[in-house]
Scaffold this active site. Structure first.
Site, PDB file in Angstrom:
ATOM      1  N   LEU A  22       0.848  -1.188   0.000  1.00 25.24           N
ATOM      2  CA  LEU A  22       0.000   0.000   0.000  1.00 25.24           C
ATOM      3  C   LEU A  22       0.879   1.232   0.000  1.00 25.24           C
ATOM      4  CD1 LEU A  22      -2.799  -0.769   2.589  1.00 25.24           C
ATOM      5  CD2 LEU A  22      -2.998  -0.601   0.132  1.00 25.24           C
ATOM      6  N   ASP A  23       0.288   2.365  -0.317  1.00 27.10           N
ATOM      7  CA  ASP A  23       1.039   3.618  -0.337  1.00 27.10           C
ATOM      8  C   ASP A  23       1.682   3.878   1.017  1.00 27.10           C
ATOM      9  OD1 ASP A  23       0.325   4.269  -2.981  1.00 27.10           O
ATOM     10  OD2 ASP A  23      -1.640   4.898  -2.273  1.00 27.10           O
ATOM     11  N   VAL A  24       2.985   3.989   1.020  1.00 29.71           N
ATOM     12  CA  VAL A  24       3.750   4.178   2.249  1.00 29.71           C
ATOM     13  C   VAL A  24       3.324   5.436   3.019  1.00 29.71           C
ATOM     14  CG1 VAL A  24       6.070   4.544   3.184  1.00 29.71           C
ATOM     15  CG2 VAL A  24       5.681   2.805   1.435  1.00 29.71           C
TER      16      VAL A  24
END
Length: 130
Positions: free
Chosen positions: A6-8
């Site tokens: 997932l988007d960090v």
């Protein structure tokens, strides 16, 4: 073997397989869309959901010219001194576009807490709603 990330900036979740055979099987499940993806997020503001529909909303807004759909369910809303409200939500992507949940939340005028990338997009959506 890292499989899915997932988007960090908004969570940093990473799915890792311990064996090559597990990686192959998980990859097959993702490719066949057999994996149910359910995410919890803290949004700034209060999403415009109809409580008569159980606090649920289906968002259909194209992203980068491609169809994109997500579901959002408001689990709780808490007053906040700076932002008015914080909403704890459950979101699920029905399609798999880049940054889909982040963009759909921002498009409602309710960015994910910590999402600096789409904060301006959310502000513009709030202005357009009046």
């Amino acid at each position: 073997l890292a499989l899915h990330r997932l988007d960090v900036p908004v969570s940093g979740l990473c799915l890792v397989a311990k064996t090559r055979s597990a990686a192959v099987e998980l990859g097959r499940q993702f490719a066949a869309r057999e994996v149910a993806k359910v995410y919890h997020a803290l949004l700034v503001g209060r999403p415009p959901v109809d409580q008569a529909c159980g606090g649920r909303l289906e968002i259909r807004a194209p992203l980068q010219g491609q169809p994109a759909a997500s579901t959002l369910e408001v689990l709780s809303v808490t007053p906040h001194a700076q932002w008015g409200h914080l909403s704890w939500v459950r979101m699920s992507p029905l399609t798999g576009r880049t940054h889909q949940l982040r963009l759909h939340a921002a498009g409602l005028g309710c960015p994910i807490v910590g999402d600096d990338l789409y904060w301006g997009h959310a502000a513009a959506a709030r202005r357009s709603r009046g």
